[in-house]
Design a protein around this motif. Structure first.
Motif, short mmCIF file in Angstrom:
data_model
loop_
_atom_site.label_atom_id
_atom_site.label_comp_id
_atom_site.label_asym_id
_atom_site.label_seq_id
_atom_site.Cartn_x
_atom_site.Cartn_y
_atom_site.Cartn_z
N LEU A 1 0.83 -1.20 0.00
CA LEU A 1 0.00 0.00 0.00
C LEU A 1 0.86 1.25 0.00
N SER A 2 2.00 1.18 0.69
CA SER A 2 2.85 2.38 0.76
C SER A 2 3.44 2.69 -0.62
N LEU A 3 3.78 1.66 -1.39
CA LEU A 3 4.28 1.89 -2.75
C LEU A 3 3.16 2.48 -3.61
N LEU A 4 1.97 1.95 -3.46
CA LEU A 4 0.84 2.46 -4.23
C LEU A 4 0.58 3.94 -3.91
N LYS A 5 0.71 4.28 -2.64
CA LYS A 5 0.49 5.68 -2.24
C LYS A 5 1.56 6.59 -2.82
N GLU A 6 2.79 6.11 -2.83
CA GLU A 6 3.88 6.92 -3.38
C GLU A 6 3.68 7.10 -4.90
N ILE A 7 3.23 6.07 -5.58
CA ILE A 7 2.95 6.20 -7.01
C ILE A 7 1.85 7.25 -7.22
N GLY A 8 0.85 7.23 -6.33
CA GLY A 8 -0.21 8.23 -6.41
C GLY A 8 0.32 9.64 -6.23
N LYS A 9 1.19 9.80 -5.27
CA LYS A 9 1.78 11.11 -4.99
C LYS A 9 2.56 11.62 -6.21
N GLN A 10 3.32 10.73 -6.80
CA GLN A 10 4.15 11.13 -7.95
C GLN A 10 3.30 11.33 -9.21
N ALA A 11 2.24 10.56 -9.35
CA ALA A 11 1.33 10.76 -10.49
C ALA A 11 0.71 12.15 -10.40
N VAL B 1 -1.08 0.58 -12.98
CA VAL B 1 -0.34 -0.35 -12.12
C VAL B 1 -1.01 -1.72 -12.12
N LEU B 2 -0.20 -2.72 -11.79
CA LEU B 2 -0.71 -4.07 -11.55
C LEU B 2 -0.35 -4.46 -10.12
N LEU B 3 -1.23 -5.17 -9.47
CA LEU B 3 -0.97 -5.65 -8.12
C LEU B 3 -0.22 -6.97 -8.24
N GLN B 4 0.96 -7.02 -7.63
CA GLN B 4 1.75 -8.26 -7.73
C GLN B 4 1.39 -9.21 -6.61
N GLU C 1 -5.41 7.22 -5.37
CA GLU C 1 -5.37 8.47 -6.12
C GLU C 1 -5.98 8.18 -7.51
N PRO C 2 -6.93 9.03 -7.95
CA PRO C 2 -7.60 8.76 -9.24
C PRO C 2 -6.65 8.66 -10.43
N LEU C 3 -5.49 9.29 -10.33
CA LEU C 3 -4.55 9.21 -11.45
C LEU C 3 -3.84 7.85 -11.52
N VAL C 4 -3.98 7.06 -10.46
CA VAL C 4 -3.42 5.71 -10.50
C VAL C 4 -4.50 4.73 -10.94
N LYS D 1 -11.98 -8.60 -9.49
CA LYS D 1 -12.56 -7.85 -10.62
C LYS D 1 -13.87 -7.14 -10.29
N SER D 2 -14.72 -7.83 -9.54
CA SER D 2 -16.03 -7.23 -9.26
C SER D 2 -15.90 -5.96 -8.41
N GLN D 3 -14.78 -5.84 -7.69
CA GLN D 3 -14.59 -4.68 -6.82
C GLN D 3 -13.87 -3.54 -7.53
N MET D 4 -13.36 -3.81 -8.72
CA MET D 4 -12.50 -2.85 -9.38
C MET D 4 -13.21 -2.15 -10.53
N SER D 5 -12.49 -1.23 -11.17
CA SER D 5 -13.09 -0.46 -12.25
C SER D 5 -13.21 -1.32 -13.50
N VAL D 6 -13.90 -0.78 -14.49
CA VAL D 6 -14.06 -1.52 -15.75
C VAL D 6 -12.73 -1.71 -16.46
N GLN D 7 -11.75 -0.91 -16.08
CA GLN D 7 -10.44 -1.02 -16.73
C GLN D 7 -9.57 -2.12 -16.11
N PHE D 8 -10.10 -2.84 -15.16
CA PHE D 8 -9.35 -3.93 -14.53
C PHE D 8 -9.40 -5.14 -15.44
#
Ligand SMILES: *Cc1c(COP(=O)(O)O)cnc(C)c1O
Length: 219
Positions: free
Chosen positions: A92-102, A111-114, A143-146, A179-186
């Protein structure tokens, strides 16, 4: 030949239309990538931040770069200005940092969840048991940009194809569960490498990451 285009075509011809080949060019010189580029390859996967930044600086700007290695949070800032997709997001911390930089760069980053699907201890990734927690965390923190496009995983590095199949099958199940919890772009399941891609495709991969089979063995 530095990039085996006939091999690329041959594999592509065997693939269902929904599966994409991502050529993995780590450790290979820019000249080899340019040869692929001249054959119409516009996306590359790289594992090391410094190497990726160096290549992106000197190569054509219409290339879409995928970061497929293990990414440390303090290095996100170097690739955020240009990277298209980060495959190995495992915290989650990596995801947050990607959001901050985006946000800082005012651009979308996919992003993909590994997930950790292999028996081996050394591979990074979330445990399949974490899914419920992940979906809870993601609801508040993204972050919506992620754009979370899907999942990524690596099977055990073994000859046991039954084990590999089982591991890829688990990742596909994990994708279906999320998938059911994620956006259509998943819609991305990044699994399969030079040695195991046929099994990965049979188990539902949509993106295979091919290095040595296209660029030759690495030192
Ligand atoms: C190096 C690498 C690949 C490509 O490996 P090959 O076996 O050469 O196809 C794919 N995915 C990841 C994460 C890698 O590090």
């Amino acid at each position: 030949m530095a990039f085996d285009f006939s091999q690329y075509k041959k594999i592509q011809d065997e693939l269902p239309a929904h599966v994409m080949i991502l050529p993995v060019s780590k450790t290979k010189p820019v000249q080899d990538l340019l040869e692929a580029y001249d054959n119409g390859i516009k996306q590359f996967g790289e594992n090391y931040v410094q190497e990726l930044v160096g290549k992106a600086e000197v190569m054509p700007k219409d290339i879409q770069w995928h970061f497929i290695g293990h990414l440390q949070s303090n290095k996100v800032k170097y690739i955020a200005p240009f990277v298209k997709m980060i495959h190995g997001v495992d915290s989650l911390s990596l995801l947050k940092e990607i959001g901050k930089q985006a946000r800082k760069n005012n651009r979308k980053i996919e992003v993909l969840l590994q997930f950790h699907i292999a028996q081996e201890e050394t591979k990074f990734g979330w445990s399949l048991d974490d899914i419920n927690q992940i979906t809870k965390d993601l609801k508040d923190n993204v972050e919506p940009l992620v754009v979370i496009r899907g999942v990524m995983g690596m099977a055990s590095f073994v000859d046991d194809s039954a084990l590999i199949r089982q591991e890829f099958g688990q990742l596909k199940k994990c994708f279906d569960g999320l998938k059911s919890q994620m956006s259509v772009q998943f819609d991305v399941i990044s699994m399969g490498m030079s040695g195991d891609w046929p099994i990965a495709v049979e188990e539902g991969s949509t993106l295979i990451r091919l290095g040595s089979v296209l660029f030759g063995a690495r030192n």
